[in-house]
Design a protein around this motif. Structure first.
Motif, PDB file in Angstrom:
ATOM      1  N   THR A  71      -6.078  -0.982  -3.430  1.00  0.00           N
ATOM      2  CA  THR A  71      -4.927  -0.913  -4.208  1.00  0.00           C
ATOM      3  C   THR A  71      -3.723   0.028  -3.872  1.00  0.00           C
ATOM      4  O   THR A  71      -2.674  -0.306  -3.850  1.00  0.00           O
ATOM      5  N   ASN A  72      -4.126   1.279  -3.415  1.00  0.00           N
ATOM      6  CA  ASN A  72      -3.273   2.305  -2.884  1.00  0.00           C
ATOM      7  C   ASN A  72      -2.851   1.519  -1.527  1.00  0.00           C
ATOM      8  O   ASN A  72      -1.600   1.927  -1.264  1.00  0.00           O
ATOM      9  N   TRP A  73      -3.411   1.045  -0.833  1.00  0.00           N
ATOM     10  CA  TRP A  73      -2.807   0.470   0.410  1.00  0.00           C
ATOM     11  C   TRP A  73      -1.707  -0.688   0.083  1.00  0.00           C
ATOM     12  O   TRP A  73      -1.006  -0.673   0.827  1.00  0.00           O
ATOM     13  N   LYS A  74      -2.011  -1.362  -0.608  1.00  0.00           N
ATOM     14  CA  LYS A  74      -1.326  -2.317  -1.297  1.00  0.00           C
ATOM     15  C   LYS A  74       0.168  -1.784  -1.757  1.00  0.00           C
ATOM     16  O   LYS A  74       1.260  -2.239  -1.470  1.00  0.00           O
ATOM     17  N   ARG A  75      -0.188  -0.623  -2.685  1.00  0.00           N
ATOM     18  CA  ARG A  75       1.182  -0.023  -3.123  1.00  0.00           C
ATOM     19  C   ARG A  75       1.857   0.451  -1.970  1.00  0.00           C
ATOM     20  O   ARG A  75       3.352   0.553  -1.926  1.00  0.00           O
ATOM     21  N   LEU A  76       1.209   1.082  -0.982  1.00  0.00           N
ATOM     22  CA  LEU A  76       2.152   1.437   0.143  1.00  0.00           C
ATOM     23  C   LEU A  76       2.927   0.472   0.713  1.00  0.00           C
ATOM     24  O   LEU A  76       3.923   0.825   1.233  1.00  0.00           O
ATOM     25  N   MET A  77       2.091  -0.569   0.869  1.00  0.00           N
ATOM     26  CA  MET A  77       3.004  -1.795   1.805  1.00  0.00           C
ATOM     27  C   MET A  77       4.110  -2.387   0.708  1.00  0.00           C
ATOM     28  O   MET A  77       5.045  -2.650   1.344  1.00  0.00           O
ATOM     29  N   MET A  78       4.043  -2.171  -0.417  1.00  0.00           N
ATOM     30  CA  MET A  78       5.186  -2.484  -1.261  1.00  0.00           C
ATOM     31  C   MET A  78       6.236  -1.401  -1.008  1.00  0.00           C
ATOM     32  O   MET A  78       7.556  -1.915  -1.012  1.00  0.00           O
ATOM     33  N   VAL A  79       5.786  -0.183  -0.896  1.00  0.00           N
ATOM     34  CA  VAL A  79       6.950   0.825  -0.650  1.00  0.00           C
ATOM     35  C   VAL A  79       7.511   0.544   0.751  1.00  0.00           C
ATOM     36  O   VAL A  79       8.822   0.550   0.722  1.00  0.00           O
ATOM     37  N   LEU A  80       6.542   0.379   1.722  1.00  0.00           N
ATOM     38  CA  LEU A  80       7.165   0.169   3.132  1.00  0.00           C
ATOM     39  C   LEU A  80       8.104  -1.028   3.220  1.00  0.00           C
ATOM     40  O   LEU A  80       9.138  -1.189   3.936  1.00  0.00           O
TER      41      LEU A  80
END
Ligand SMILES: *[C@@H]1O[C@H](CO)[C@@H](O)[C@H](O)[C@H]1NC(C)=O
Ligand SMILES: *[C@@H]1O[C@H](CO)[C@@H](O)[C@H](O)[C@H]1NC(C)=O
Ligand SMILES: *[C@@H]1O[C@H](CO)[C@@H](O)[C@H](O)[C@H]1NC(C)=O
Ligand SMILES: *[C@@H]1O[C@H](CO)[C@@H](O)[C@H](O)[C@H]1NC(C)=O
Length: 329
Positions: free
Chosen positions: A106-115
């Motif tokens: 979940t957190n890595w998907k969030r980061l990918m959404m930011v990136l």
């Protein structure tokens, strides 16, 4: 000289990404800067060199395991776009992340959404968890044409995060079968598991499927019918079946055990480390090694042995030793 240039480019890029402009195609992109792949294999920052050695060892471990087990690991000779659904693409930073459920995904998907959001988000934690799992919010590799896929596999930095396989399994069990709030797993899998694995099940249990015991869950996983019928659900599917590390050469293997460190390393390689960090939070319900040990106490050594066989490649490939609590036959 080179160092200064890299830093300068990075901070300029940082400003560009931080600007909140959902329309500006021009605000993204690391044109002229070094790519994460270059930064990984040929680090300009001295303090990253030791880390580079560690990651070389992890890559070698995967390659060696694939070679030694080629009969199993390369059962399939080629991949199709359909096999690439777990590979999330960020074009702006030239990253590909293969998500593995129950490994901070979940957190890595969030980061990918930011990136990849081109300024739409700046704080990963402002993105609600359920939104991070909406498929349309992230672009995956299967959505590209074959030449586009090949190009990205070659020039982007590909990474994944892994976890001790049985700890991940207990985490999946606890999350999907011991919590009452979401009944979709109870209906879809729980009812089937109880029907097959519980003698004398009550009508109530068969209907609700909400009280699956860990022993029954394990019996379901090692039952040959299960995998013949359909692939495992992604929450308990092996990492090698989700991410295909024997076909796709991952540049970086992050570990749940060193999650923050490895995640922030990825962010630094991507050139965003100075303003984007992996979100930290105290998660008290996290599945631990002690908890995993307890769950396995009820499993017969015969079933432990069969279960280990199912997840063996994940253990070997990612260098997890046979858990000391196991009683293998
Ligand atoms: C594998 O694990 C062992 C023991 O934890 C460690 O000493 C070794 O360096 C690891 N190897 C790799 C390739 O990570
Ligand atoms: C319940 O789980 C299913 C499958 O993971 C998911 O699609 C759905 O959104 C979840 N519902 C809630 C209320 O969390
Ligand atoms: C199933 O229920 C029957 C009747 O209540 C009982 O005789 C039998 O021992 C039970 N079997 C198991 C495996 O619990
Ligand atoms: C192990 O089995 C006992 C008896 O069936 C049960 O009471 C206990 O909750 C089980 N423990 C775990 C961790 O599943």
């Amino acid at each position: 000289m080179v160092l200064t240039l890299v830093k300068l480019l990075k901070s300029r890029e940082a400003q560009r990404v931080m600007r909140r402009n959902p329309f500006g195609v021009d605000i993204c992109c690391r044109k002229g800067s070094r790519s994460p792949l270059q930064e990984l294999y040929n680090p300009t920052q001295l303090e990253l060199s030791n880390t580079a050695v560690l990651h070389q060892m992890r890559r070698d471990q995967v390659t060696d395991t694939c070679r030694a087990n080629s009969a199993v690991s390369r059962k399939r000779r080629v991949l199709t776009p359909n096999d690439l659904k777990h590979l999330v693409v960020d074009e702006d930073h030239e990253l590909i992340y293969c998500y593995v459920p129950k490994v901070a995904c979940t957190n890595w998907k969030r980061l990918m959404m930011v990136l990849s959001g081109r300024g739409k988000y700046s704080d990963p934690m402002e993105i609600p968890a359920n939104e991070a799992h909406v498929a349309a919010n992230l672009k995956t590799l299967n959505q590209y044409s074959i030449p586009e896929i090949n190009h990205r596999l070659k020039s982007y930095m590909k990474f994944l995060f892994v976890r001790e396989p049985f700890e991940r399994l207990v985490s999946a069990y606890r999350n999907k079968f011991t919590q009452k709030y979401n009944t979709s797993f109870h209906k879809r899998y729980g009812t089937k598991i109880i029907r097959r694995q519980r003698k004398n099940a009550t009508q109530e249990a068969l209907r609700r499927g909400d009280d699956v015991r860990f022993e029954e869950f394990v019996a379901y996983l090692i039952d040959p019918h299960t995998q013949r019928e359909e692939p495992f659900n992604e929450h308990w599917q092996t990492v090698h079946s989700l991410c295909h590390p024997c076909h796709i050469r991952y540049d970086l293997v992050g570990k749940y055990e060193t999650l923050e460190e490895d995640s922030n390393y990825v962010l630094r390689l991507a050139g965003v480390g100075s303003y984007l960090k992996f979100p930290t939070y105290a998660k008290s319900t996290r599945t631990t090694d002690e908890m995993t040990t307890e769950f396995f106490q009820n499993i017969s050594s015969e079933h432990q042995t069969q279960l280990y066989e199912v997840y063996k490649l994940d253990f070997l490939m990612f260098n997890y030793s046979v858990p000391s609590y196991l009683k293998l036959e």
